[in-house]
Each structure stands twice: as structure tokens, then as C-alpha cells.
Write a protein that holds these residues in place. Structure first.
Motif, PDB file in Angstrom:
ATOM      1  N   LYS A   1       4.858   1.480  13.574  1.00 30.86           N
ATOM      2  CA  LYS A   1       4.552   0.615  12.427  1.00 30.86           C
ATOM      3  C   LYS A   1       3.233  -0.115  12.607  1.00 30.86           C
ATOM      4  CE  LYS A   1       8.664  -1.242  12.793  1.00 30.86           C
ATOM      5  NZ  LYS A   1       9.381  -0.203  13.566  1.00 30.86           N
TER       6      LYS A   1
ATOM      7  N   LYS B   1       0.960   2.404  11.313  1.00 29.20           N
ATOM      8  CA  LYS B   1       1.512   3.067  10.116  1.00 29.20           C
ATOM      9  C   LYS B   1       1.451   4.577  10.259  1.00 29.20           C
ATOM     10  CE  LYS B   1       0.460  -0.782   7.064  1.00 29.20           C
ATOM     11  NZ  LYS B   1      -0.301  -1.242   5.869  1.00 29.20           N
ATOM     12  N   HIS B   2       2.062   5.059  11.324  1.00 27.23           N
ATOM     13  CA  HIS B   2       2.006   6.477  11.651  1.00 27.23           C
ATOM     14  C   HIS B   2       3.409   6.992  11.945  1.00 27.23           C
ATOM     15  CE1 HIS B   2       1.330   9.991  14.289  1.00 27.23           C
ATOM     16  NE2 HIS B   2       0.307  10.191  13.504  1.00 27.23           N
TER      17      HIS B   2
ATOM     18  N   ALA C   1       0.469   9.754   8.009  1.00 27.86           N
ATOM     19  CA  ALA C   1       0.046   8.362   7.882  1.00 27.86           C
ATOM     20  C   ALA C   1       0.618   7.810   6.592  1.00 27.86           C
ATOM     21  CB  ALA C   1      -1.470   8.260   7.870  1.00 27.86           C
ATOM     22  N   TYR C   2       1.063   6.576   6.629  1.00 29.13           N
ATOM     23  CA  TYR C   2       1.570   5.954   5.417  1.00 29.13           C
ATOM     24  C   TYR C   2       0.876   4.626   5.211  1.00 29.13           C
ATOM     25  CZ  TYR C   2       4.489   2.991   8.419  1.00 29.13           C
ATOM     26  OH  TYR C   2       4.917   2.099   9.365  1.00 29.13           O
ATOM     27  N   SER C   3       0.909   4.127   3.974  1.00 31.41           N
ATOM     28  CA  SER C   3       0.215   2.872   3.693  1.00 31.41           C
ATOM     29  C   SER C   3       1.143   1.788   3.157  1.00 31.41           C
ATOM     30  CB  SER C   3      -0.925   3.100   2.703  1.00 31.41           C
ATOM     31  OG  SER C   3      -0.427   3.664   1.505  1.00 31.41           O
ATOM     32  N   ASN C   4       2.374   2.190   2.733  1.00 35.23           N
ATOM     33  CA  ASN C   4       3.284   1.195   2.169  1.00 35.23           C
ATOM     34  C   ASN C   4       4.118   0.567   3.280  1.00 35.23           C
ATOM     35  OD1 ASN C   4       4.997  -0.377   0.722  1.00 35.23           O
ATOM     36  ND2 ASN C   4       5.920   1.282  -0.460  1.00 35.23           N
ATOM     37  N   SER C   5       3.722  -0.607   3.721  1.00 32.78           N
ATOM     38  CA  SER C   5       4.428  -1.272   4.813  1.00 32.78           C
ATOM     39  C   SER C   5       5.799  -1.774   4.382  1.00 32.78           C
ATOM     40  CB  SER C   5       3.594  -2.432   5.348  1.00 32.78           C
ATOM     41  OG  SER C   5       3.259  -3.322   4.303  1.00 32.78           O
TER      42      SER C   5
ATOM     43  N   GLU D   1      -0.038   2.731  -3.331  1.00 28.89           N
ATOM     44  CA  GLU D   1       0.502   3.081  -2.022  1.00 28.89           C
ATOM     45  C   GLU D   1       0.673   4.595  -1.944  1.00 28.89           C
ATOM     46  OE1 GLU D   1       1.346  -0.975  -0.558  1.00 28.89           O
ATOM     47  OE2 GLU D   1       0.675   0.949   0.191  1.00 28.89           O
ATOM     48  N   SER D   2       0.502   5.143  -0.782  1.00 34.36           N
ATOM     49  CA  SER D   2       0.623   6.591  -0.669  1.00 34.36           C
ATOM     50  C   SER D   2       1.060   6.969   0.727  1.00 34.36           C
ATOM     51  CB  SER D   2      -0.707   7.270  -1.006  1.00 34.36           C
ATOM     52  OG  SER D   2      -1.680   6.904  -0.057  1.00 34.36           O
ATOM     53  N   VAL D   3       1.569   8.162   0.815  1.00 34.02           N
ATOM     54  CA  VAL D   3       1.936   8.746   2.100  1.00 34.02           C
ATOM     55  C   VAL D   3       1.118  10.006   2.245  1.00 34.02           C
ATOM     56  CG1 VAL D   3       3.811   9.705   3.463  1.00 34.02           C
ATOM     57  CG2 VAL D   3       4.253   7.821   1.897  1.00 34.02           C
TER      58      VAL D   3
END
Lengths: 115, 115
Positions: free
Chosen positions: B68, B71-72, B24-28, B2-4
Motif C-alpha cells: 500500500k 500502491k502496487h 499499479a493502482y491509484s485509488n487508495s 482513479e484507475s488501476v
């Protein structure tokens, strides 16, 4: 309050040397953290501690060691310095609990160069 | 993993204009998203955070928006001033396990304020 203090501000090490980066906080925070920041990058977590006597690895712990003998102090130890450890090191602390209080307070950083 | 991450490494705006910095993020599973400001030679400084169950939060001259669905995350700075020149990082935090572990930082956006 002085907040989070770090020493030294700058240091140059030769490959294979050892050193300890000092970190202290006077806010009575239980949680303390060590991050490294490479040029143009975000911070990466090295180690963290939830209280005296308790430490845990973060994302990039290899080559480092920590101890937490008191609430106030959280030193970071480099045993055999390598060029890959050239970075800026930040110590941070925060209130425990985490619920609704994620703010971490950062120190001014230690700039380390390994040649 | 996971990364931001951030969309743009550098953003240049005129003094007095509004700035928008994106992330942008990927860890929901993140519970909090936080914006930090880092001035040259200093540690990161907390600006504002937003809990994952919110979509907007306002502070003094700053607004954070969370989408969400895509994811922004964005940070809006109103009427930018020379003192706003810095690198801005988004970070995320999960409260899983008590929330003791550290923040996951993105790469950073360098905001430059033109006179």
C-alpha cells in the motif's frame, strides 16, 4: 448450474439498428453487471443492478439501457447502434452484501460489431 | 479519475518457471484487490483476492502481494504450466455504499508460457 449465460455469442449490426443482449444467471445472485471490453483493454462497467426493479449507471452508460424485471435476467439494450459500440460485452453476477465476497461470475461474452 | 493499470502488456516465461505480474493502482480507498484470468474467447475468471488490510495472500500455486505504500499489487504464479497462458487483469473494488457497484479493471497483461 449453468452459471451466467449470454446470447447471442456474435452479432453484426448496421449503424442505427437496435438489439438486445440477453443475460441470465441461475445462482440466485442479487447483483448483476454489464461490462464492455474493447480490444487490448480491461473491462468497463456499463450498468449494474442490485436486485429486481433496481438499476444504476456505471462508467460508460451512454447509448445503452437496461431493465431488471426478475432476479435471473438482466438484458442490455442498444437503441441506435454506433461503430463506437463495437466491443465484447460481458455480463456478470455476484452475491449481495459485498462484505468479504467480491467475486463476480462472468458469462462467456457477446462479440458485437457495428458497421 | 482513479484507475488501476498494469506495467507490462506481455510477459513471456518458460514452462516451470515462476511468473510475476505487476499492477499499479491509484485509488487508495479500494477495499479489495482482485486478480482475474481471461482465456481467449472466454469471460474473466476469478483467481484470488486480497483485502486492503492484508499484505499477502496465498492460494493454490498463486500468491498475491499488496504494497500500500507504493500502491502496487502483484500476482505470483509458481511453476507455470501451459494452461496458465492467458490475459491477467487486476481489479479493485470499494465497499463504499454497500459494495454494489462494479469492479474497476486494469488494462491486462498477456502471459505467454514458452515450452
Amino acid at each position: 448450474n449453468a452459471g451466467v449465460t449470454q446470447t447471442p455469442k456474435f452479432r453484426i449490426l448496421k449503424i442505427g439498428q437496435s438489439m438486445t443482449l440477453q443475460c441470465a444467471q441461475d445462482m440466485n445472485h442479487n447483483y448483476m453487471y454489464w461490462y464492455r471490453q474493447d480490444p487490448g483493454m480491461g473491462l468497463k462497467l456499463i450498468y449494474y443492478s442490485v436486485g429486481a426493479g433496481i438499476t444504476d449507471k456505471g462508467e460508460v452508460p451512454n447509448g445503452y439501457n437496461v431493465s431488471r424485471s426478475t432476479t435471473e435476467d438482466f438484458p442490455l439494450r442498444l437503441e441506435l447502434a454506433a461503430p463506437s459500440q463495437t466491443s465484447v460485452y460481458f455480463c456478470a453476477s455476484s452475491y449481495s452484501g459485498g462484505q468479504g465476497a467480491p467475486e463476480q461470475y462472468f458469462g462467456p461474452g457477446t462479440r458485437l460489431t457495428v458497421t | 479519475g482513479e484507475s488501476v493499470g498494469l506495467h507490462l502488456p506481455t510477459l513471456s516465461v518458460q514452462e516451470g518457471d515462476n511468473s510475476i505480474i505487476n499492477c499499479a493502482y491509484s485509488n487508495s480507498a479500494s477495499d479489495y484487490f482482485i486478480w482475474y484470468k481471461q482465456e481467449s474467447g472466454k469471460g474473466p475468471q476469478f483467481i484470488i483476492d486480497i483485502r486492503s488490510n492484508m499484505d499477502k495472500r496465498q492460494g493454490q500455486r498463486v500468491t498475491v502481494l499488496l504494497n500500500k505504500t507504493v500502491k502496487h499489487l502483484s500476482l505470483q504464479i509458481a511453476a507455470t504450466q501451459p494452461g496458465d497462458s492467458a490475459v491477467y487483469f487486476c481489479a479493485e473494488k470499494s465497499l463504499e455504499g454497500g459494495g454494489a457497484d462494479g469492479l474497476t479493471f486494469g488494462k491486462g497483461t498477456h502471459l505467454i508460457i514458452q515450452p
